[in-house]
Design a protein around this motif. Sequence first.
Motif, PDB file in Angstrom:
ATOM      1  N   LYS A 211      24.209   8.797  24.565  1.00  0.00           N
ATOM      2  CA  LYS A 211      23.587   7.493  24.777  1.00  0.00           C
ATOM      3  C   LYS A 211      22.935   7.422  26.150  1.00  0.00           C
ATOM      4  N   ARG A 212      23.584   8.011  27.154  1.00  0.00           N
ATOM      5  CA  ARG A 212      23.017   7.988  28.498  1.00  0.00           C
ATOM      6  C   ARG A 212      21.743   8.817  28.567  1.00  0.00           C
ATOM      7  N   PHE A 213      21.759  10.001  27.974  1.00  0.00           N
ATOM      8  CA  PHE A 213      20.566  10.850  27.990  1.00  0.00           C
ATOM      9  C   PHE A 213      19.435  10.258  27.153  1.00  0.00           C
ATOM     10  N   ALA A 214      19.771   9.449  26.168  1.00  0.00           N
ATOM     11  CA  ALA A 214      18.751   8.861  25.299  1.00  0.00           C
ATOM     12  C   ALA A 214      17.861   7.876  26.039  1.00  0.00           C
ATOM     13  N   ALA A 215      18.193   7.569  27.286  1.00  0.00           N
ATOM     14  CA  ALA A 215      17.358   6.660  28.077  1.00  0.00           C
ATOM     15  C   ALA A 215      16.030   7.306  28.457  1.00  0.00           C
ATOM     16  N   GLY A 216      15.874   8.588  28.252  1.00  0.00           N
ATOM     17  CA  GLY A 216      14.644   9.278  28.633  1.00  0.00           C
ATOM     18  C   GLY A 216      13.638   9.359  27.508  1.00  0.00           C
ATOM     19  N   GLY A 217      13.213  10.596  27.195  1.00  0.00           N
ATOM     20  CA  GLY A 217      12.178  10.799  26.189  1.00  0.00           C
ATOM     21  C   GLY A 217      12.564  10.267  24.825  1.00  0.00           C
ATOM     22  N   PHE A 218      13.846  10.346  24.492  1.00  0.00           N
ATOM     23  CA  PHE A 218      14.300   9.861  23.190  1.00  0.00           C
ATOM     24  C   PHE A 218      14.000   8.372  23.030  1.00  0.00           C
ATOM     25  N   ARG A 219      14.199   7.625  24.087  1.00  0.00           N
ATOM     26  CA  ARG A 219      13.946   6.184  24.029  1.00  0.00           C
ATOM     27  C   ARG A 219      12.468   5.902  23.772  1.00  0.00           C
ATOM     28  N   ASP A 220      11.611   6.713  24.349  1.00  0.00           N
ATOM     29  CA  ASP A 220      10.173   6.493  24.187  1.00  0.00           C
ATOM     30  C   ASP A 220       9.701   6.828  22.771  1.00  0.00           C
ATOM     31  N   ILE A 221      10.150   7.963  22.224  1.00  0.00           N
ATOM     32  CA  ILE A 221       9.652   8.368  20.911  1.00  0.00           C
ATOM     33  C   ILE A 221      10.236   7.529  19.782  1.00  0.00           C
ATOM     34  N   THR A 222      11.273   6.765  20.085  1.00  0.00           N
ATOM     35  CA  THR A 222      11.876   5.920  19.049  1.00  0.00           C
ATOM     36  C   THR A 222      11.713   4.433  19.353  1.00  0.00           C
ATOM     37  N   ARG A 223      10.790   4.064  20.233  1.00  0.00           N
ATOM     38  CA  ARG A 223      10.668   2.678  20.661  1.00  0.00           C
ATOM     39  C   ARG A 223      10.398   1.733  19.491  1.00  0.00           C
ATOM     40  N   ILE A 224       9.703   2.208  18.445  1.00  0.00           N
ATOM     41  CA  ILE A 224       9.383   1.319  17.329  1.00  0.00           C
ATOM     42  C   ILE A 224      10.615   0.962  16.510  1.00  0.00           C
ATOM     43  N   ALA A 225      11.740   1.652  16.758  1.00  0.00           N
ATOM     44  CA  ALA A 225      12.979   1.279  16.072  1.00  0.00           C
ATOM     45  C   ALA A 225      13.505  -0.066  16.575  1.00  0.00           C
ATOM     46  N   SER A 226      12.941  -0.572  17.658  1.00  0.00           N
ATOM     47  CA  SER A 226      13.337  -1.886  18.187  1.00  0.00           C
ATOM     48  C   SER A 226      12.553  -3.017  17.541  1.00  0.00           C
ATOM     49  N   SER A 227      11.713  -2.697  16.559  1.00  0.00           N
ATOM     50  CA  SER A 227      10.916  -3.726  15.891  1.00  0.00           C
ATOM     51  C   SER A 227      11.805  -4.668  15.076  1.00  0.00           C
ATOM     52  N   ASN A 228      11.246  -5.800  14.719  1.00  0.00           N
ATOM     53  CA  ASN A 228      11.973  -6.838  13.982  1.00  0.00           C
ATOM     54  C   ASN A 228      12.548  -6.299  12.671  1.00  0.00           C
ATOM     55  N   PRO A 229      13.883  -6.261  12.512  1.00  0.00           N
ATOM     56  CA  PRO A 229      14.490  -5.696  11.291  1.00  0.00           C
ATOM     57  C   PRO A 229      14.183  -6.501  10.039  1.00  0.00           C
ATOM     58  N   TYR A 230      14.019  -7.816  10.171  1.00  0.00           N
ATOM     59  CA  TYR A 230      13.684  -8.638   9.003  1.00  0.00           C
ATOM     60  C   TYR A 230      12.300  -8.282   8.480  1.00  0.00           C
ATOM     61  N   MET A 231      11.354  -8.178   9.411  1.00  0.00           N
ATOM     62  CA  MET A 231       9.990  -7.855   9.016  1.00  0.00           C
ATOM     63  C   MET A 231       9.912  -6.477   8.371  1.00  0.00           C
ATOM     64  N   TRP A 232      10.608  -5.501   8.975  1.00  0.00           N
ATOM     65  CA  TRP A 232      10.486  -4.135   8.472  1.00  0.00           C
ATOM     66  C   TRP A 232      11.271  -3.880   7.192  1.00  0.00           C
ATOM     67  N   SER A 233      12.328  -4.629   6.961  1.00  0.00           N
ATOM     68  CA  SER A 233      12.998  -4.508   5.661  1.00  0.00           C
ATOM     69  C   SER A 233      12.084  -5.062   4.574  1.00  0.00           C
ATOM     70  N   GLU A 234      11.355  -6.138   4.889  1.00  0.00           N
ATOM     71  CA  GLU A 234      10.404  -6.705   3.935  1.00  0.00           C
ATOM     72  C   GLU A 234       9.269  -5.731   3.650  1.00  0.00           C
TER      73      GLU A 234
END
Length: 366
Positions: A211-234
């Motif tokens: 989790k600590r290491f994920a603050a780097g490049g991993f966080r950037d390449i997965t930033r869209i996972a922070s999108s609205n879950p209601y919208m994306w489930s729809e």
Amino acid sequence: MKETVFIIGLGLIGGSLGKNIKQTYPDCRIIGYDIKENDVNLAKALGIIDESTSSIEAGAIEADFIILSTPVFQTKKIIQSLSQLPLKRDVLITDTGSTKTEIMKASTALKEQGFTFIGGHPMAGSHKSGVTAAKTLLFENAFYILVEDEGNDVAIQKIKKWLKGTKANVIVTSAKEHDYVTGIISHFPHLIAAALVRQAANESIEYPLAKRFAAGGFRDITRIASSNPYMWSEITFENKHVLLMLLEKWQNDMNRLVDIIKNNENESVFDFFKSAKEFRDELPQASKGAIPSYYDLYVDIPDIPGVISEITGYLAEERISLTNIRIVEAREDIYGVLVISFQNEQDRKNAYNCIKKRTAYDLYLI
């Protein structure tokens, strides 16, 4: 144009379209409706709409142009309701949904009553949401997709005229092509990003350092996972046929990758990375795509007190606005540890030049 525009849904997209239309056609009358009364009041205060209405029916029967800027499942219900109303015979109706096949099917109810519906999808977004984030430049250079399976050229030209002020790249296509292409470059990547984050979350239970290491490049390449879950489930269910096909192809590719790694096929693994790099390097850099761009600037700064306030102070002196700032503790692909986000490319460029001329810090753009 002294016509009446009715915007249903006064969020970021609906609000920004209202701003653009009002700026381009100041004589037009814009009526707004939203289930959130506060958003309606804000839209009035910001001058995005001229007046509001207490019901969709009241606004729709007066409109020459109706924009449905609501979630897809609500849009389909509203289309059905509109088909039962005594609308103006020459009214033009569009939407802003990110899937089109189901909406175009629903629009048959309007067409059977003699009304004109053109599907729409502005491929634009922002770090922020809501009507207060609305801006006239949101759609500039972005793709704005219009969907008309029956080839109504007159209506297409009319809606292009309404959208002139957006300065967007308007493209006309079919619902089928739209949903497949957006599935490839937007909907499917959101699924994969969410899956990568879920895997990291599961693994971090046993290996907390992940989790600590994920603050780097991993966080950037997965930033869209922070999108609205209601919208994306729809969206997932609205475009499920395309996504199921893409997932099956993805599984086949991953199974093939498992085999070549097991069999120590070095050349095949090299080709896997090489072909991906070549395709990505050929992608347009200046234009906007289906996933909103984040304009990040990486600054390699020393770990000493006051250095962050020094950088932000320089930006403030030159009145350069930023949208986010964070420190990256571990990043394996570049040296930057301070990440500054901007609203657009010009702001990032100005910030780069500002910091470059005032400091000796190394700067990176990716």
